[in-house]
Design a protein around this motif. Structure first.
Motif, PDB file in Angstrom:
ATOM      1  N   LYS A 261      -0.586  -1.363  -0.081  1.00 24.90           N
ATOM      2  CA  LYS A 261      -1.030  -3.001  -0.275  1.00 24.90           C
ATOM      3  C   LYS A 261      -2.343  -3.073   0.277  1.00 24.90           C
ATOM      4  N   SER A 262      -3.260  -3.271  -0.411  1.00 27.83           N
ATOM      5  CA  SER A 262      -4.857  -3.409   0.057  1.00 27.83           C
ATOM      6  C   SER A 262      -5.685  -3.989  -0.781  1.00 27.83           C
ATOM      7  N   ALA A 263      -6.756  -4.358  -0.089  1.00 28.40           N
ATOM      8  CA  ALA A 263      -7.805  -5.372  -0.888  1.00 28.40           C
ATOM      9  C   ALA A 263      -9.188  -4.880  -0.506  1.00 28.40           C
ATOM     10  N   LYS A 264     -10.127  -4.976  -1.294  1.00 28.42           N
ATOM     11  CA  LYS A 264     -11.579  -4.587  -1.116  1.00 28.42           C
ATOM     12  C   LYS A 264     -12.229  -5.403  -1.830  1.00 28.42           C
TER      13      LYS A 264
ATOM     14  N   HIS B  33      -3.763   5.972   1.469  1.00 23.97           N
ATOM     15  CA  HIS B  33      -4.045   6.715   2.690  1.00 23.97           C
ATOM     16  C   HIS B  33      -3.263   6.102   4.015  1.00 23.97           C
ATOM     17  N   GLU B  34      -3.700   4.933   3.842  1.00 28.99           N
ATOM     18  CA  GLU B  34      -3.151   3.922   4.952  1.00 28.99           C
ATOM     19  C   GLU B  34      -1.712   3.695   4.748  1.00 28.99           C
ATOM     20  N   ALA B  35      -1.358   3.767   3.409  1.00 31.49           N
ATOM     21  CA  ALA B  35       0.246   3.418   3.750  1.00 31.49           C
ATOM     22  C   ALA B  35       0.706   4.810   3.717  1.00 31.49           C
ATOM     23  N   LEU B  36       0.101   6.082   3.559  1.00 29.35           N
ATOM     24  CA  LEU B  36       0.826   7.292   3.838  1.00 29.35           C
ATOM     25  C   LEU B  36       0.784   7.406   5.272  1.00 29.35           C
ATOM     26  N   VAL B  37      -0.155   6.822   6.008  1.00 32.59           N
ATOM     27  CA  VAL B  37      -0.022   7.288   7.369  1.00 32.59           C
ATOM     28  C   VAL B  37       0.810   6.204   8.155  1.00 32.59           C
ATOM     29  N   GLY B  38       0.762   5.202   7.659  1.00 32.25           N
ATOM     30  CA  GLY B  38       1.698   4.193   8.266  1.00 32.25           C
ATOM     31  C   GLY B  38       3.106   4.400   8.109  1.00 32.25           C
TER      32      GLY B  38
END
Ligand code: ADP
Ligand code: MG
Length: 585
Positions: free
Chosen positions: A226-229, A324-329
């Motif tokens: 889940k992210s936005a830009k 990437h963020e989701a994987l890291v988290g």
């Protein structure tokens, strides 16, 4: 001279258009199901025979058509979805060209049965090769059925190029999965030659839909994205790296609700999974992009599978960073253990001590000769393993090391086995990548005797191109003229290595990956090799402090589940699994 230019008649135009819209049975299925969805159906049923080559039937409970509209629908450029040029921007429905039914009808035997639910009843129309064969009023409830038989019967070239039943139904299956994922509130039933292939009831979320469509393995290993830009949003799920698939079809992307297969999107997903996946493996991903309609062109391809983005760089980054963020988290799947451990620390003495002491006291009480040596052993084990730090791998007690380089650890309710080489590789790789990205210096150690390396002109050029990177990660290496290089120092963790072999391996990678142009991937491949070489070897004895610091380093890693090549570095057995294997309940 006689006039030679003629305006083509509709039949010919339709057949030409069919070549564009309809490539194979799956394209027919796509058009028909999208029509059903546009007609607000909440239940869709698809039955195919022989990969759709013999017949395709789509039945829906949507709004249906009136008697007159049913005839219009089969005409070219007849559509209820677009009134003017202005509407072309910001199209919300799936179809809009008004040519699918006419095209399909021109290259098959098409039967349409439809009713809008009014007293007039239903209309049945049969068209063969674009010619009306039959039309009558029949009795049927609201909704639409379209049956397409003998696709391309009148276009032999096309017919000949259709693939085997299995290949064609493979395409259809993939398509139905995509559509089912895009529309959770619509129920889908799908049969192939009378066999039920999908039965997905209407649900309220993508996750619920994923749960119906995928195996338990996948379900239990999903990570939410889940992210936005800017004005764009990304949401969806990816499976953890070990649940990778063997082809790109497992990457499912949707743009504004439409299933889209696009190279840019795929590349971004792949990049987010780089160094988490073995070569030739592909992530399992279901990702939804929401983009302002005027920043995406879905009109590029008649089948609308490919799109063009106004801000492609922004979209690429949104996906790369979001995934990437989701994987890291996502933590190593030990959340349950961590909770229980904390509870344990505050409430009671460490589990093993508790159990073993208790046990011994009981035995003492029961008989006198059962204590002795064994009891001391137990105490020693206890002393070594009683520490339960609060988190991750380092929370585990160390039982020991198997001769073939596997570390055996245990938690409150599980047994964990770690591949020491893979784990160390991961730790080194993360460290190196961070160092390089941050531009920090790496400690290097001078060699007693500088090492001269000889290369062919091609190899030497590649080496020269990557000298900077090698220097950044701790190599003191320089050009020495005549395609030679001299190594004066190496990173501290790479001492006692066969340098010739090491550099031969590096050059091979530079050569055979053909990656010299892609600096990011080249860097990653080099770091992987370096990490692999530097990591503790198989069957190397490790002291418990070494194991301890490896576990701590793993906890700091963003990706403590897989080595940089994408293989799992740990396996876990819960006590429940072990009990089951032992035949206990
Ligand atoms: P398009 O979808 O681009 O409008 P089609 O040839 O696929 O063109 O369909 C033509 C028209 O027929 C649609 O605009 C719609 O009004 C009607 N139609 C097609 N399929 C259905 C359906 N399953 N239910 C109701 N109406 C339909
Ligand atoms: Mg359509």
């Amino acid at each position: 001279m006689a006039n030679v230019i003629r305006v083509l008649d509709d039949k010919v135009i339709n057949r030409i258009a069919a070549g564009e819209v309809v490539e194979r049975p799956a394209s027919v299925v796509k058009e028909l199901i999208e029509n059903s969805i546009d007609a607000q159906a909440s239940a869709i049923r698809l039955d195919i025979e022989e990969g759709g080559k013999k017949s395709i039937i789509v039945k829906d409970n949507g709004m249906g058509m009136s008697h007159d509209d049913a005839f219009l629908a089969l005409e070219r450029h007849a559509t209820s979805k677009l009134n003017s040029e202005k509407d072309l921007r910001g199209i919300a429905t799936m179809g809009f060209r008004g040519e699918a039914l006419a095209s399909i009808g021109s290259v098959s035997r098409l039967r349409l049965v439809t009713s809008d639910g009014s007293e007039d009843g239903a209309t049945e129309i049969v068209v063969e090769g674009g010619t009306l064969k039959k039309s009558e009023r029949v009795g049927a409830g609201r909704g639409t059925l379209v049956e397409v038989r003998n696709l391309f019967y009148n276009v032999p070239v096309r017919r000949k190029f259709l693939k085997t039943r299995d290949v064609e139904s493979g395409h259809i299956q993939e398509l139905v999965v995509r559509l089912a994922l895009a529309f959770p509130p619509v129920s889908f039933v799908y049969t192939e030659d009378g066999q039920l292939k999908m039965d997905a009831p209407a649900v309220t979320s993508t996750l619920a839909r994923i749960h119906t469509l995928y195996s338990r393995d996948v379900r239990e290993n999903l990570i939410q994205v889940k992210s936005a830009k800017g004005d764009s949003q990304l949401s969806g799920y990816v499976a953890k790296p070990p649940y990778a698939r063997s082809n790109m079809r497992s990457v499912l992307t949707f743009v504004n609700g439409r299933s889209v297969r696009d190279r840019l999107l795929n590349a971004a997903v792949m990049k987010a999974f780089a160094h988490l996946m073995e070569r030739g493996r592909y992530p399992l991903a279901v990702l939804f992009l929401e983009i302002p309609p005027d920043e995406v062109d879905v009109n590029v391809h008649p089948q609308k599978a490919e799109v063009r983005f106004a801000k492609s760089k922004e979209i690429f980054d949104l996906i790369l960073e979001g995934v990437h963020e989701a994987l890291v988290g996502a933590p190593f799947n030990r959340t349950g253990l961590q909770k229980e451990t904390r509870l344990l620390q505050s409430a009671v003495t460490p589990l093993n001590q508790h159990v073993f002491k208790d046990d011994r006291e009981k035995r003492k009480g029961a008989s006198s000769d059962l204590t002795g040596g064994q009891g001391d052993d137990l105490e020693r084990v206890t002393a070594q393993t009683e520490v339960f730090p609060s988190e991750g791998f380092s929370a585990l007690g160390i039982l020991g090391q198997l001769p073939h380089s596997f570390l055996v650890l245990y938690g409150v309710d599980d047994l964990v086995i770690i591949d020491q080489h893979a784990a160390h590789e991961r730790v080194l790789f993360d460290h190196l990548l961070q160092t390089v990205l941050a531009g920090e210096p790496v400690e290097s150690q001078d060699l007693l005797l500088p090492n001269i390396l000889h290369y062919s002109p091609v190899e030497a050029r590649l080496m020269a191109a990557h000298l900077g990177l090698l220097q950044k990660i701790g190599f003191r290496i320089e050009e020495f003229g005549d395609n030679d290089f001299v190594v004066k120092g190496v990173p501290v963790w790479l001492k006692n290595q066969d340098l010739e072999a090491f550099f031969a391996g590096l050059v091979e990678i530079m050569l055979d990956t053909g990656l010299a142009g892609d600096t990011d991937r080249m860097r990653e491949e080099l770091l992987k090799t370096v990490a692999c070489r530097g990591a503790v070897k198989e069957s190397t004895p490790m002291r418990s402090e070494e194991i301890g610091s490896l576990l701590k380093a793993l906890d700091k890693s963003n990706f403590s589940e897989v080595c940089p090549h994408g293989r799992p570095l740990a396996v876990r057995y819960t006590f429940n699994e072990i009990r089951k294997k032992m035949g206990r309940r």
